[in-house]
Design an enzyme around this catalytic site. Structure first.
Site, PDB file in Angstrom:
ATOM      1  N   LEU A 221     -16.319   2.094   0.219  1.00  0.00           N
ATOM      2  CA  LEU A 221     -15.965   2.756  -0.785  1.00  0.00           C
ATOM      3  C   LEU A 221     -14.554   3.364  -0.792  1.00  0.00           C
ATOM      4  O   LEU A 221     -13.976   4.095  -1.529  1.00  0.00           O
ATOM      5  CB  LEU A 221     -17.108   4.015  -1.098  1.00  0.00           C
ATOM      6  CG  LEU A 221     -18.248   3.739  -1.120  1.00  0.00           C
ATOM      7  CD1 LEU A 221     -19.110   5.032  -1.676  1.00  0.00           C
ATOM      8  CD2 LEU A 221     -18.770   2.516  -2.184  1.00  0.00           C
ATOM      9  N   LYS A 222     -14.069   3.394   0.572  1.00  0.00           N
ATOM     10  CA  LYS A 222     -12.564   3.785   0.911  1.00  0.00           C
ATOM     11  C   LYS A 222     -11.516   3.053  -0.092  1.00  0.00           C
ATOM     12  O   LYS A 222     -11.376   1.922   0.174  1.00  0.00           O
ATOM     13  CB  LYS A 222     -12.405   3.970   2.239  1.00  0.00           C
ATOM     14  CG  LYS A 222     -13.234   5.023   3.000  1.00  0.00           C
ATOM     15  CD  LYS A 222     -12.870   5.093   4.318  1.00  0.00           C
ATOM     16  CE  LYS A 222     -13.007   4.000   5.162  1.00  0.00           C
ATOM     17  NZ  LYS A 222     -12.861   4.088   6.704  1.00  0.00           N
TER      18      LYS A 222
ATOM     19  N   GLY B 142      -7.201  -5.112  -1.739  1.00  0.00           N
ATOM     20  CA  GLY B 142      -8.305  -4.561  -2.319  1.00  0.00           C
ATOM     21  C   GLY B 142      -8.080  -3.124  -2.247  1.00  0.00           C
ATOM     22  O   GLY B 142      -8.621  -2.350  -2.952  1.00  0.00           O
ATOM     23  N   ASN B 143      -7.452  -2.380  -1.359  1.00  0.00           N
ATOM     24  CA  ASN B 143      -7.126  -1.038  -1.127  1.00  0.00           C
ATOM     25  C   ASN B 143      -6.230  -0.620  -2.506  1.00  0.00           C
ATOM     26  O   ASN B 143      -6.675   0.501  -3.158  1.00  0.00           O
ATOM     27  CB  ASN B 143      -6.413  -0.703   0.120  1.00  0.00           C
ATOM     28  CG  ASN B 143      -7.272  -0.511   0.975  1.00  0.00           C
ATOM     29  OD1 ASN B 143      -7.139  -0.314   2.293  1.00  0.00           O
ATOM     30  ND2 ASN B 143      -8.573  -0.539   1.065  1.00  0.00           N
TER      31      ASN B 143
ATOM     32  N   GLU C 218     -14.369   2.882  13.116  1.00  0.00           N
ATOM     33  CA  GLU C 218     -13.001   3.098  13.432  1.00  0.00           C
ATOM     34  C   GLU C 218     -12.862   2.818  14.741  1.00  0.00           C
ATOM     35  O   GLU C 218     -11.723   3.090  15.320  1.00  0.00           O
ATOM     36  CB  GLU C 218     -12.715   4.604  13.125  1.00  0.00           C
ATOM     37  CG  GLU C 218     -12.626   5.111  11.581  1.00  0.00           C
ATOM     38  CD  GLU C 218     -11.459   4.537  10.821  1.00  0.00           C
ATOM     39  OE1 GLU C 218     -10.327   4.775  11.515  1.00  0.00           O
ATOM     40  OE2 GLU C 218     -11.756   3.842   9.923  1.00  0.00           O
TER      41      GLU C 218
ATOM     42  N   THR D  80     -10.260 -12.664  -0.759  1.00  0.00           N
ATOM     43  CA  THR D  80      -9.830 -14.354  -0.170  1.00  0.00           C
ATOM     44  C   THR D  80      -9.293 -14.233   1.195  1.00  0.00           C
ATOM     45  O   THR D  80      -8.803 -15.402   1.614  1.00  0.00           O
ATOM     46  CB  THR D  80      -8.620 -14.351  -1.111  1.00  0.00           C
ATOM     47  OG1 THR D  80      -7.559 -13.586  -0.895  1.00  0.00           O
ATOM     48  CG2 THR D  80      -8.796 -14.493  -2.832  1.00  0.00           C
ATOM     49  N   THR D  81      -9.728 -13.295   1.782  1.00  0.00           N
ATOM     50  CA  THR D  81      -9.364 -13.394   3.415  1.00  0.00           C
ATOM     51  C   THR D  81     -10.623 -12.793   4.109  1.00  0.00           C
ATOM     52  O   THR D  81     -11.400 -12.102   3.535  1.00  0.00           O
ATOM     53  CB  THR D  81      -8.073 -12.348   3.810  1.00  0.00           C
ATOM     54  OG1 THR D  81      -8.687 -10.934   3.517  1.00  0.00           O
ATOM     55  CG2 THR D  81      -7.166 -12.596   2.919  1.00  0.00           C
TER      56      THR D  81
ATOM     57  N   LYS E 228       0.872  -1.149  -0.003  1.00  0.00           N
ATOM     58  CA  LYS E 228       0.116  -0.052  -0.084  1.00  0.00           C
ATOM     59  C   LYS E 228       0.767   1.306   0.135  1.00  0.00           C
ATOM     60  O   LYS E 228       0.861   1.857   1.050  1.00  0.00           O
ATOM     61  CB  LYS E 228      -1.068  -0.043   1.137  1.00  0.00           C
ATOM     62  CG  LYS E 228      -2.127  -0.928   1.093  1.00  0.00           C
ATOM     63  CD  LYS E 228      -3.167  -1.031   2.351  1.00  0.00           C
ATOM     64  CE  LYS E 228      -3.230   0.412   2.677  1.00  0.00           C
ATOM     65  NZ  LYS E 228      -4.742   0.112   3.739  1.00  0.00           N
TER      66      LYS E 228
ATOM     67  N   ASN F 232      -3.041   4.859   5.528  1.00  0.00           N
ATOM     68  CA  ASN F 232      -4.370   5.388   4.963  1.00  0.00           C
ATOM     69  C   ASN F 232      -4.595   6.940   4.617  1.00  0.00           C
ATOM     70  O   ASN F 232      -5.746   7.738   4.839  1.00  0.00           O
ATOM     71  CB  ASN F 232      -5.557   4.688   5.715  1.00  0.00           C
ATOM     72  CG  ASN F 232      -5.516   3.255   5.840  1.00  0.00           C
ATOM     73  OD1 ASN F 232      -5.106   2.665   4.751  1.00  0.00           O
ATOM     74  ND2 ASN F 232      -6.471   2.761   6.815  1.00  0.00           N
TER      75      ASN F 232
ATOM     76  N   HIS G 194      -3.766  -7.064  10.691  1.00  0.00           N
ATOM     77  CA  HIS G 194      -4.609  -5.792  10.999  1.00  0.00           C
ATOM     78  C   HIS G 194      -5.651  -6.069  11.893  1.00  0.00           C
ATOM     79  O   HIS G 194      -5.773  -5.187  12.815  1.00  0.00           O
ATOM     80  CB  HIS G 194      -5.259  -5.693   9.731  1.00  0.00           C
ATOM     81  CG  HIS G 194      -6.324  -4.392   9.501  1.00  0.00           C
ATOM     82  ND1 HIS G 194      -5.871  -3.089   9.773  1.00  0.00           N
ATOM     83  CD2 HIS G 194      -7.608  -4.248   9.768  1.00  0.00           C
ATOM     84  CE1 HIS G 194      -6.887  -2.190  10.082  1.00  0.00           C
ATOM     85  NE2 HIS G 194      -8.021  -2.959   9.829  1.00  0.00           N
TER      86      HIS G 194
END
Length: 390
Positions: free
Chosen positions: A145-146, A112-113, A248, A133-134, A80, A156, A272
Site C-alpha cells: 500500500l506504500k 507505480g509509486n 526491507e 510491466t516489470t 519519483k 521514499n 533497484h
C-alpha cells in the site's frame, strides 16, 4: 481459459484486500475487465519507454471504454519527485479528472509509486489500478500500500498509504524486458526466499540455473512465490511497520548504493533489485560479524548473486562515504530507538529468521560496522570471499 492464461489471487494487507489477476497473453482481457470501473476517465501514468513498447495495444483497449489521459515522463528514478507529482496532479485536474476517474499505473515500480501517490492525493484519494510491466513491480512493489517519492536526502521519504482496486498482469509484457530489468525483480524474489521462505531456495536455485528466466512458466512460479511470501508478513500489517519490515532486508545499504549510483550514472546505474542484492550481501556479512549468519548462509547469498549476475563490488562511481551519508537518514529511522552512531537494520540471525521479533524485525547496528563492510566492497575481487565485519 487455462490457469496459465488467467488466474486470481487475493492480496491481504490488514483490513485491505484486493484482487491480483494474472496470466499469459491476456492483455485484451485486462482492458475488458477494466470496463467495469464505470469511470469518466482513465489517467494513465507511465514512462516513455513503456509507452513506446506497449502503449498502442494497451491504450487502444482502454479507449473503447472511457477517455484516456496519458501522463508520461522519461524513465528512471528521477520520476519519483515532488516536482513531477505536482505536475501530474495539475495536468490531471486540468484535463478534467474527477473523483470518478481511475489512475492506472502502467509501468515498473517507479511508475507505480508515482501513480499511487497521484491517486492518493488527487481529491484526497481516487481509485488506483496497477498494470505492472516489470518483474520488480509485478513481484514486489504492487504488493504493497506504500505510495512514495524521494526527497533530496534519500529514497521514499515522502508518501502515504493507498490501496489499489486491483492488479492486472500479463506476463507476456515482462518478456520484452532487457536482462538487467528482468533480473531486478528476481533479486527481490531472492530476498523473499532468504528472509522469509528459505524452503523455496532449492527451487529458486534450479530456476535460476536453468536459464530462460523470461518464460511464462518461470515468471508465473516466481509471482506465486512472491505472493505467498509477502502475504505471510503483511496480512496483519497493512502499513509494513511491524512484521512487514522484514521486506526491507537488503534495503538499508541497497537504497543508499542505488541512490548514489543513479545520481552519478543516471539510468546506467544499478537497477533497484541489483542494489538490494548488493545490500543483502552487505547485510549477510554484517550479520556474520556480530555472530549471526554462518559461512554457509553467507555463501547462499553469494551463490544467488552470482546466478543473478550481480557483482559484489561497489560501483566505481560510488564511495563508502556517500553510501554512509544516505544510510544515516534511512527511512526506517524511528521504528527502533538507536544512538546517533547506529542504524536500525533488518539482519538475519539465520535464513528466514531476522533479529528482533516478528512484530519488530530490526536490530541496532553500529555505523562503523556498516562502513567496514561497505569499504570492503570497494576492493573486493570477484567472486567475493571477503571476511565481512569484524
Amino acid at each position: 481459459m487455462t490457469g496459465r492464461d488467467w488466474n486470481e489471487r487475493s492480496v491481504a494487507m490488514g483490513e485491505f484486500v484486493y484482487p491480483y489477476y494474472f496470466g499469459a497473453g491476456c492483455l485484451e482481457r485486462i482492458t475488458s475487465a477494466m470496463a467495469g470501473y464505470d469511470t469518466d476517465q482513465f489517467v494513465v501514468v507511465t514512462d516513455d519507454h513503456v509507452l513506446a513498447l506497449h502503449g498502442e495495444a494497451f491504450l487502444s483497449g482502454l479507449r473503447r471504454h472511457a477517455p484516456v489521459q496519458v501522463l508520461s515522463l522519461p524513465p528512471g528514478d528521477a520520476m519519483k519527485s515532488v516536482l513531477h507529482l505536482n505536475s501530474h496532479l495539475e495536468k490531471a485536474i486540468g484535463a478534467g479528472a474527477t473523483r470518478r476517474s481511475v489512475v492506472v499505473a502502467f509501468g515498473g515500480g517507479v511508475v507505480g509509486n508515482l501513480a499511487g501517490l497521484t491517486a492518493a492525493t488527487l481529491y484526497r484519494g481516487i481509485r488506483l489500478v496497477h498494470v505492472p510491466t516489470t518483474t520488480i513491480a509485478a513481484m514486489d512493489s504492487v504488493l504493497s500500500l506504500k505510495q512514495t517519492v524521494n526527497s533530496g536526502h534519500g529514497k521514499n521519504h515522502i508518501g502515504t498509504y493507498h490501496a489499489p482496486e486491483a492488479v492486472y498482469l500479463d506476463v507476456d509484457l515482462l518478456r520484452t524486458l532487457d536482462d538487467k530489468q528482468l533480473r531486478s525483480g528476481l533479486c527481490e524474489a531472492a530476498k523473499n526466499c532468504l528472509a522469509i521462505r528459505p524452503e523455496a531456495l532449492p527451487v529458486l536455485r534450479t530456476r535460476l540455473a536453468g536459464g530462460n528466466l523470461s518464460s511464462p512458466d518461470v515468471l508465473l512460479w516466481l509471482l506465486e512465490e512472491s505472493l505467498t511470501a509477502k502475504s505471510s508478513v503483511t496480512g496483519d500489517d497493512a502499513r509494513e511497520q511491524r512484521s512487514g519490515l522484514v521486506l526491507e532486508y537488503g534495503h538499508t545499504v541497497g537504497h543508499a548504493v542505488e541512490m548514489e549510483d543513479r545520481r552519478r550514472r543516471g539510468t546506467d546505474g544499478l537497477s533497484h533489485g541489483e542494489a538490494v542484492m548488493l545490500g543483502m550481501l552487505a547485510a549477510a556479512r554484517i550479520s556474520r560479524g556480530i555472530g549471526g549468519l554462518d559461512d554457509r548462509a553467507v555463501a547462499e547469498h553469494d551463490e544467488l548473486a552470482h546466478h543473478l549476475g550481480v557483482s559484489p563490488k561497489l560501483p566505481d562511481a560510488v564511495t563508502p562515504e556517500a553510501v554512509m551519508d544516505v544510510v544515516r537518514v534511512d527511512n526506517k529511522r524511528g521504528y527502533l530507538p538507536v544512538s546517533g552512531e547506529e542504524a536500525a537494520m533488518v539482519l538475519l540471525r539465520e535464513l528466514g529468521h531476522p533479529y528482533g521479533s516478528r512484530d519488530l524485525p530490526l536490530t541496532a547496528v553500529s555505523l562503523e560496522a556498516v562502513k567496514d563492510v561497505v569499504t570492503d566492497m570497494v576492493r573486493v575481487p570477484e567472486p567475493w570471499h571477503g571476511s565481512g565485519a569484524s
